[in-house]
Motif scaffolding. Structure first.
Motif, mmCIF file in Angstrom:
data_model
loop_
_atom_site.group_PDB
_atom_site.id
_atom_site.type_symbol
_atom_site.label_atom_id
_atom_site.label_comp_id
_atom_site.label_asym_id
_atom_site.label_seq_id
_atom_site.Cartn_x
_atom_site.Cartn_y
_atom_site.Cartn_z
ATOM 1 N N LEU A 27 0.819 -1.295 0.114
ATOM 2 C CA LEU A 27 -0.019 0.137 -0.020
ATOM 3 C C LEU A 27 0.968 1.241 -0.004
ATOM 4 O O LEU A 27 0.559 2.176 -0.530
ATOM 5 C CB LEU A 27 -0.867 0.119 1.203
ATOM 6 N N GLU A 108 -3.496 -1.129 -4.761
ATOM 7 C CA GLU A 108 -4.403 -1.363 -3.718
ATOM 8 C C GLU A 108 -5.186 -2.697 -3.830
ATOM 9 O O GLU A 108 -5.640 -3.371 -2.739
ATOM 10 C CB GLU A 108 -5.706 -0.279 -3.760
ATOM 11 N N LEU A 112 -5.721 -5.082 -0.466
ATOM 12 C CA LEU A 112 -6.935 -5.561 -0.188
ATOM 13 C C LEU A 112 -7.016 -7.083 -0.152
ATOM 14 O O LEU A 112 -7.338 -7.689 0.748
ATOM 15 C CB LEU A 112 -8.158 -5.006 -1.106
ATOM 16 N N LEU A 115 -4.987 -8.094 3.035
ATOM 17 C CA LEU A 115 -5.604 -7.842 4.172
ATOM 18 C C LEU A 115 -6.805 -8.801 4.300
ATOM 19 O O LEU A 115 -7.152 -9.238 5.390
ATOM 20 C CB LEU A 115 -6.098 -6.305 4.505
ATOM 21 N N SER A 116 -7.435 -9.152 3.331
ATOM 22 C CA SER A 116 -8.655 -10.162 3.132
ATOM 23 C C SER A 116 -8.175 -11.563 3.694
ATOM 24 O O SER A 116 -8.862 -12.134 4.395
ATOM 25 C CB SER A 116 -9.258 -10.016 1.944
ATOM 26 N N ILE A 141 -15.091 -7.207 4.312
ATOM 27 C CA ILE A 141 -15.381 -5.790 3.652
ATOM 28 C C ILE A 141 -14.244 -5.563 2.699
ATOM 29 O O ILE A 141 -14.410 -4.976 1.835
ATOM 30 C CB ILE A 141 -14.810 -4.644 5.021
ATOM 31 N N ALA A 142 -12.901 -6.265 2.673
ATOM 32 C CA ALA A 142 -12.058 -6.101 1.627
ATOM 33 C C ALA A 142 -12.700 -6.907 0.599
ATOM 34 O O ALA A 142 -12.532 -6.208 -0.691
ATOM 35 C CB ALA A 142 -10.869 -7.148 2.273
ATOM 36 N N VAL A 145 -15.125 -4.582 -1.417
ATOM 37 C CA VAL A 145 -14.716 -3.693 -2.224
ATOM 38 C C VAL A 145 -13.882 -4.567 -3.478
ATOM 39 O O VAL A 145 -13.946 -3.944 -4.661
ATOM 40 C CB VAL A 145 -13.352 -3.081 -1.431
#
Lengths: 483, 170
Positions: A27, A108, A112, A115-116, A141-142, A145
């Motif tokens: 990131l 990104e 993401l 993080l997912s 949430i990841a 997106v």
């Protein structure tokens, strides 16, 4: 005041820390220099995933409990985490050229994705209902997106919005269930729940039953079990193909790990109640997924219904709730990871810019256009249908044996009959690829990274069939996990 | 005890009736304002339970920050016309929703009447400083340090995600 974090705590979350660190690097690099980040962020991500796998190798065979019993490392969670990381790694290989083709931002995306993955890893070792809820939110949430990541394509937007609305709703249901369980038992710790359930008279407590039911709904949504499956086809179809590949295997693996831990280990004393429910859900899921898949002419939707059906098969193992059943869950998840990502890899390669070309007719005579691709796809279809010589066959054998041992003959019959039905639509793809001549023979361009992913999936699919013993030592240790 | 009961009943009536007003008012701005009242009533209920910290967080975060955002969005979007047209498109839901709601209500009634709440133990003496920010903070940074840190990662994801989805086209 010092924050009490012991050495065991660091060991328990080291895989997650490696991946969070990688996500931060990706990131930040994207924020500072987009040109460099576009070129190297997928490879940084892959290094992080491999690092995570190595750290899991060190954890193998050991048992740790961290953060006052909130996270546990045992053979079960290590195996499922391996399945998740294999899924992430293969999805990264598919994404490299996909993102370029669709002209989507890179940095990104990988942040993401990582993080997912961390959310999934945490969910796998969570032994506390609060942690289960939080890690479920983290991965979801990841994924919302990522589902809407191709935001210039209406289908992707629609899928992201649908997934977000229904997913938030199911998360609310889950957390309501957690609150009710806390109200009934006074604890959210899974070990504490198991202990509290031994108290006399607690099992018929309506608040407890309502809470357990709501938690089951929340987790059932994530594994796409009937009747909580209505989002699956639209989301899988609309999301970018590599994202679908990732979430169809890794989310399922993580959610099944949590479901198993909650039902089989925490609520085992309540099994008289949930056994019948899981039985019905498993049967419905297998029947619905396989029957509706027959009617699909869009390969992405067909694979979505196939993924619903496979959730049903794994639920058979959960319903068995015996040693073989628990062992067969990680094996099935690993086998499913490779065969399903392999199938999605072929779909990703065949589709053209803007997710065009997802009809079954686009596969007509694929053998004449790219033999290697067609043979691989055929192998994945065989594996998903459970036909030898593939991992899918071995995984289903384990599963059916577990059902026999648990004396679930009715469920076994449903599973076998639906497997035979499923052969129809899986083999139809094979027939279209090999038996029909294409109208025009134009070669299919396959990027190297996607080739690597497909070949890894092919080798693993064959390997798990030829040498199931190589993983037997792994799965045998699973039963001895402590909770 | 009686005074507490009276306060509870008053707050309960305010909370439930304002919640009804939220879904019944035609003008979305009114709906949002009723929601503010609802949040305040809930905050008072938390105070009655001697959970001061939760009560003030409720007012600060929900009634304050989140509701301002709500109002902002509702006023920017100017939804008045859109809602009328939305109602006509969903004829089945208009009848199905109350029916299913009644089923849920019956279910809740069964749970309440089942005698579970007869087993609830007597209220015990609360420890010193219960519900204030100090013990909550101590718990967050000791026993619940992992969920606390994971929450920060969840917020980061939400932030990155909303920027990704909302930024200008490349």
């Amino acid at each position: 005041m010092t924050i009490p974090v012991s050495a065991a705590d660091w060991i328990v979350i080291n895989t997650e820390l490696i991946l969070v660190g990688t996500a931060m690097i990706v990131l930040l690099l994207d924020a500072f220099n987009r040109r460099i980040s576009d070129r190297i962020s997928p490879w940084i991500t892959l290094v992080g995933v491999v690092g995570g796998l190595v750290s899991l190798g060190f954890l193998w065979g050991q048992e740790y409990t961290g953060f006052a019993g909130m996270l546990v490392i045992d053979s079960f969670s290590v195996l499922v985490k391996m399945a998740i990381l294999f899924g992430t790694g293969l999805a990264v290989l598919l994404s490299v050229d996909y993102l370029r083709r669709e002209e989507l931002a890179q940095g990104e995306y990988y942040g993401l994705l990582l993080l997912s993955t961390v959310g999934m890893l945490l969910l796998t070792s969570s032994a506390n209902l609060i942690m289960i809820f939080l890690s479920l939110e983290m991965l979801s949430i990841a994924l919302y997106v990522l589902t809407g990541y191709a935001r210039m394509r209406p289908r992707s937007q629609e899928a992201g919005m649908k997934y977000f609305l229904l997913g938030s709703f199911s998360a609310a249901i889950l957390v309501y269930g957690v609150a009710l369980i806390y109200g009934a038992l006074g604890t959210v710790d899974l070990a504490g729940v198991a202990e509290a359930l031994t108290a006399p008279g607690i099992l018929s407590n309506p608040v407890l039953l309502a809470g357990a039911g709501l938690v089951l709904v929340g987790l059932g949504f994530k594994v796409a079990a009937v009747p909580f499956q209505m989002w699956t086809p639209d989301v899988y179809e609309g999301a970018p193909s590599p994202v679908t590949a990732f979430m169809s295997v890794s989310t399922k693996a993580a959610a099944f790990a949590a479901l198993t831990r909650v039902l089989v280990f925490a609520f085992s004393d309540l099994s008289g109640v949930w056994m019948a429910v899981i039985w019905a859900i498993a049967a419905l899921t297998m029947i619905f997924g396989n029957l509706v898949a027959i009617a699909q002419n869009n390969i992405k939707r067909m694979l979505a219904y196939s993924s619903i059906a496979h959730a049903g098969y794994i639920l058979v193992a959960v319903a068995s709730a015996n040693q073989l059943g628990i062992q067969s869950i990680p094996f099935y998840l690993i086998a499913y990871t490779f065969m399903n990502i392999g199938a999605w890899a072929v779909v990703t390669v065949i589709t053209r810019k803007g997710e065009e070309g997802v009809g079954l007719s686009d596969y007509t005579g694929l053998f004449w256009r790219n033999p290697l691709l067609a043979v691989s796809m055929g192998l994945f279809m065989f594996s998903l249908a459970g036909i030898p010589p593939t991992a899918g066959f071995t995984a289903k054998i384990y599963l059916f044996m577990a059902a026999v041992n648990a004396n679930l003959i009715g469920l076994l019959i449903v599973a076998v009959v639906t497997t035979i039905i499923s052969a129809y639509f899986y083999l139809r793809v094979t027939v279209i690829m090999f038996m029909h001549r294409p109208s025009e023979v134009s070669a299919v361009h396959v990027p190297i990274a996607a080739y690597v992913a497909i070949i890894i999936a092919v080798v693993a699919t064959l390997w798990l069939f030829l040498f199931p013993n190589s993983t037997q030592a792994f799965t045998e240790a699973v039963w001895r996990m402590g909770l | 005890m009686i005074a507490e009961l009276v306060i509870f009943i008053i707050l309960g009536i305010v909370a439930v009736s304002s919640a009804f007003a939220v879904i019944l008012s035609k003008n979305p701005v009114y709906a949002v304002l009723f929601l503010v009242i609802n949040f305040f009533a809930l905050a008072m209920l938390y105070l009655v339970l001697s959970a001061q910290f939760v009560a003030f967080i409720q007012i600060l975060v929900y009634a304050g920050a989140i509701m301002v955002l709500f109002l902002f969005v509702v006023m920017l979007l100017n939804l008045t016309g859109a809602i009328e047209s939305l109602q006509d498109k969903l004829p089945a839901q208009r009848w199905l929703a109350p029916a299913l709601g009644m089923v849920l209500l019956v279910e809740i009634a069964v749970v309440f009447l089942s005698g579970f709440f007869a087993q609830v133990p007597e209220a015990s003496e609360l420890p010193e400083g219960f519900g204030t920010s100090a013990p909550v903070g101590m718990l967050l940074f000791s026993r619940y340090v992992l969920p606390f840190e994971v929450t920060s990662a969840v917020l980061l994801i939400a932030m990155v995600g909303s920027i990704v989805l909302a930024k200008r086209r490349p």
